[in-house]
Design a protein around this motif. Structure first.
Motif, PDB file in Angstrom:
ATOM      1  N   ILE A  60      39.905 -24.710  63.382  1.00  0.00           N
ATOM      2  CA  ILE A  60      41.173 -25.100  62.744  1.00  0.00           C
ATOM      3  C   ILE A  60      41.100 -24.874  61.241  1.00  0.00           C
ATOM      4  O   ILE A  60      42.039 -24.345  60.626  1.00  0.00           O
ATOM      5  CB  ILE A  60      41.503 -26.573  63.054  1.00  0.00           C
ATOM      6  N   SER A  61      39.978 -25.269  60.637  1.00  0.00           N
ATOM      7  CA  SER A  61      39.820 -25.101  59.198  1.00  0.00           C
ATOM      8  C   SER A  61      39.894 -23.629  58.798  1.00  0.00           C
ATOM      9  O   SER A  61      40.609 -23.261  57.857  1.00  0.00           O
ATOM     10  CB  SER A  61      38.477 -25.700  58.752  1.00  0.00           C
ATOM     11  N   GLY A  62      39.158 -22.782  59.504  1.00  0.00           N
ATOM     12  CA  GLY A  62      39.145 -21.366  59.175  1.00  0.00           C
ATOM     13  C   GLY A  62      40.486 -20.697  59.376  1.00  0.00           C
ATOM     14  O   GLY A  62      40.926 -19.884  58.549  1.00  0.00           O
ATOM     15  N   LEU A  63      41.164 -21.030  60.482  1.00  0.00           N
ATOM     16  CA  LEU A  63      42.474 -20.436  60.748  1.00  0.00           C
ATOM     17  C   LEU A  63      43.509 -20.887  59.723  1.00  0.00           C
ATOM     18  O   LEU A  63      44.368 -20.099  59.294  1.00  0.00           O
ATOM     19  CB  LEU A  63      42.938 -20.807  62.157  1.00  0.00           C
ATOM     20  N   CYS A  64      43.425 -22.148  59.320  1.00  0.00           N
ATOM     21  CA  CYS A  64      44.356 -22.661  58.310  1.00  0.00           C
ATOM     22  C   CYS A  64      44.143 -21.964  56.974  1.00  0.00           C
ATOM     23  O   CYS A  64      45.111 -21.555  56.303  1.00  0.00           O
ATOM     24  CB  CYS A  64      44.175 -24.172  58.168  1.00  0.00           C
ATOM     25  N   TRP A  65      42.882 -21.811  56.574  1.00  0.00           N
ATOM     26  CA  TRP A  65      42.574 -21.141  55.309  1.00  0.00           C
ATOM     27  C   TRP A  65      43.016 -19.675  55.348  1.00  0.00           C
ATOM     28  O   TRP A  65      43.628 -19.173  54.409  1.00  0.00           O
ATOM     29  CB  TRP A  65      41.082 -21.249  55.043  1.00  0.00           C
ATOM     30  N   LEU A  66      42.689 -19.004  56.450  1.00  0.00           N
ATOM     31  CA  LEU A  66      43.068 -17.596  56.586  1.00  0.00           C
ATOM     32  C   LEU A  66      44.587 -17.438  56.616  1.00  0.00           C
ATOM     33  O   LEU A  66      45.136 -16.521  55.986  1.00  0.00           O
ATOM     34  CB  LEU A  66      42.454 -17.016  57.860  1.00  0.00           C
ATOM     35  N   GLY A  67      45.264 -18.326  57.314  1.00  0.00           N
ATOM     36  CA  GLY A  67      46.720 -18.267  57.381  1.00  0.00           C
ATOM     37  C   GLY A  67      47.361 -18.487  56.025  1.00  0.00           C
ATOM     38  O   GLY A  67      48.344 -17.822  55.669  1.00  0.00           O
ATOM     39  N   MET A  68      46.804 -19.424  55.244  1.00  0.00           N
ATOM     40  CA  MET A  68      47.350 -19.670  53.910  1.00  0.00           C
ATOM     41  C   MET A  68      47.172 -18.451  53.009  1.00  0.00           C
ATOM     42  O   MET A  68      48.105 -18.034  52.295  1.00  0.00           O
ATOM     43  CB  MET A  68      46.668 -20.875  53.278  1.00  0.00           C
ATOM     44  N   LEU A  69      45.978 -17.861  53.040  1.00  0.00           N
ATOM     45  CA  LEU A  69      45.730 -16.675  52.219  1.00  0.00           C
ATOM     46  C   LEU A  69      46.655 -15.525  52.602  1.00  0.00           C
ATOM     47  O   LEU A  69      47.234 -14.852  51.731  1.00  0.00           O
ATOM     48  CB  LEU A  69      44.267 -16.237  52.351  1.00  0.00           C
ATOM     49  N   MET A  70      46.787 -15.299  53.893  1.00  0.00           N
ATOM     50  CA  MET A  70      47.656 -14.207  54.348  1.00  0.00           C
ATOM     51  C   MET A  70      49.108 -14.489  53.986  1.00  0.00           C
ATOM     52  O   MET A  70      49.855 -13.570  53.617  1.00  0.00           O
ATOM     53  CB  MET A  70      47.512 -14.030  55.858  1.00  0.00           C
ATOM     54  N   GLY A  71      49.514 -15.757  54.068  1.00  0.00           N
ATOM     55  CA  GLY A  71      50.887 -16.109  53.717  1.00  0.00           C
ATOM     56  C   GLY A  71      51.182 -15.837  52.250  1.00  0.00           C
ATOM     57  O   GLY A  71      52.234 -15.278  51.903  1.00  0.00           O
ATOM     58  N   LEU A  72      50.251 -16.221  51.375  1.00  0.00           N
ATOM     59  CA  LEU A  72      50.433 -15.974  49.941  1.00  0.00           C
ATOM     60  C   LEU A  72      50.435 -14.476  49.626  1.00  0.00           C
ATOM     61  O   LEU A  72      51.272 -13.987  48.851  1.00  0.00           O
ATOM     62  CB  LEU A  72      49.334 -16.675  49.150  1.00  0.00           C
ATOM     63  N   LEU A  73      49.495 -13.753  50.238  1.00  0.00           N
ATOM     64  CA  LEU A  73      49.390 -12.322  49.954  1.00  0.00           C
ATOM     65  C   LEU A  73      50.610 -11.556  50.466  1.00  0.00           C
ATOM     66  O   LEU A  73      51.160 -10.690  49.761  1.00  0.00           O
ATOM     67  CB  LEU A  73      48.104 -11.773  50.581  1.00  0.00           C
ATOM     68  N   ILE A  74      51.028 -11.874  51.690  1.00  0.00           N
ATOM     69  CA  ILE A  74      52.191 -11.184  52.267  1.00  0.00           C
ATOM     70  C   ILE A  74      53.453 -11.502  51.475  1.00  0.00           C
ATOM     71  O   ILE A  74      54.293 -10.621  51.234  1.00  0.00           O
ATOM     72  CB  ILE A  74      52.349 -11.584  53.748  1.00  0.00           C
ATOM     73  N   HIS A  75      53.591 -12.756  51.049  1.00  0.00           N
ATOM     74  CA  HIS A  75      54.761 -13.129  50.258  1.00  0.00           C
ATOM     75  C   HIS A  75      54.797 -12.355  48.938  1.00  0.00           C
ATOM     76  O   HIS A  75      55.866 -11.848  48.538  1.00  0.00           O
ATOM     77  CB  HIS A  75      54.745 -14.630  49.973  1.00  0.00           C
TER      78      HIS A  75
END
Length: 292
Positions: free
Chosen positions: A12-27
């Motif tokens: 959960i921790s890794g997926l949350c961190w990865l999802g946040m990074l991808m969300g910021l980068l894609i935005h």
């Protein structure tokens, strides 16, 4: 099959961190790679904190908080499982000291990450930089102590290859992150902000693999729920293989209608077919002289 257990925390921790990074980068990419007012005039590549200081600040704070909470739960779960004997137990005072130090610096890294997301680079640039330093230094130093602990555990439990695998993964993380952190500090000091931004994104994505590495550490606890299967406390790989073979034999016996009772009864019958009384052997019902 794997049951849902403590290994879910680092996932959960890794997926949350990865999802946040991808969300910021894609935005940032989807909005045309804007140049934020708080970026340097010659800077064209945004830092993570540059994107997180804008409209996506709630995502930045929430992602950082959830990541660290579940990562800390992974640390605490691992320590508790080692104390209970469901993972390789710490056997020396040095190992226990290393555990305490790793937890202390993990907490420092946790505070640094949460606070740097709150004190954004747009309004609190100096505080943000200090918290960034605490975040990187805290988790890197914590990883050093964890790696040291695993090296010592590997000496006592040489038969468990999973400890060696986890040790090398964490050692790789330490070496790579330290090199990248030094390069990041050097480029940032020289005002090479584009290079520093790329390095910051790289450091953050590699941190994801470090978080996921605790999945390997916690996974064996799925198979040590019962007292007779304490990790590293009497049942080695050979004993576990024998038990697995017995289970397989029981399953085969069940397929023919007997289950484990069938296997046990066949063993008993085989033992009773050869008896010795007063120097005479009996095989089945026919007496045979012991001279034969």
């Amino acid at each position: 099959m794997w049951g849902v257990s403590y290994w879910v925390f680092p996932v959960i921790s890794g997926l949350c961190w990865l999802g946040m990074l991808m969300g910021l980068l894609i935005h940032w990419c989807a909005t045309g790679k804007p140049h934020y007012p708080w970026m340097d005039q010659d800077q064209t590549i945004a830092y993570i904190s540059d994107v997180g200081a804008g409209n996506l600040k709630p995502l930045f704070i929430a992602g950082s908080a959830v990541t660290t909470i579940f990562l800390d739960l992974s640390f605490l779960s691992e320590r508790w499982l080692r104390h209970r004997g469901r993972l390789a137990k710490n056997t020396t005072r040095t190992e226990k000291v290393l555990v305490v130090l790793s937890l202390v610096f993990a907490v420092i890294g946790t505070c640094g990450l949460i606070l740097l997301s709150i004190f954004d680079t747009a309004q609190y640039p100096r505080v943000h930089d200090v918290m960034l330093l605490l975040f990187i230094a805290g988790y890197v130093i914590s990883a050093i102590f964890i790696c040291w602990e695993y090296q010592r555990l590997g000496i006592h439990f040489r038969q468990h290859r999973i400890l060696r695998a986890s040790f090398w993964i964490k050692l790789f993380f330490i070496l790579v992150e330290v090199c990248l952190a030094i390069a990041f500090a050097a480029t940032n000091f020289r005002h090479a902000y584009n290079a520093a931004a790329v390095l910051e994104w790289a450091i953050s994505f590699i941190f994801t693999f470090y978080v996921f590495s605790f999945f390997i550490d916690l996974l064996p606890a799925v198979h040590t729920k019962h007292s007779q299967r304490k990790f590293g406390s009497g049942m080695g790989e050979t004993e576990m293989q024998v038990e697995q073979n017995d289970d397989l034999s029981a399953e085969r016996g069940a397929a023919y209608g007997g289950g484990r009772n069938t296997v046990d009864s066949q063993r008993t019958l085989a033992e009773n077919n050869v008896r010795s009384v007063n120097g005479v052997k009996y095989e089945g019902q026919a007496p045979v002289s012991s001279n034969f």
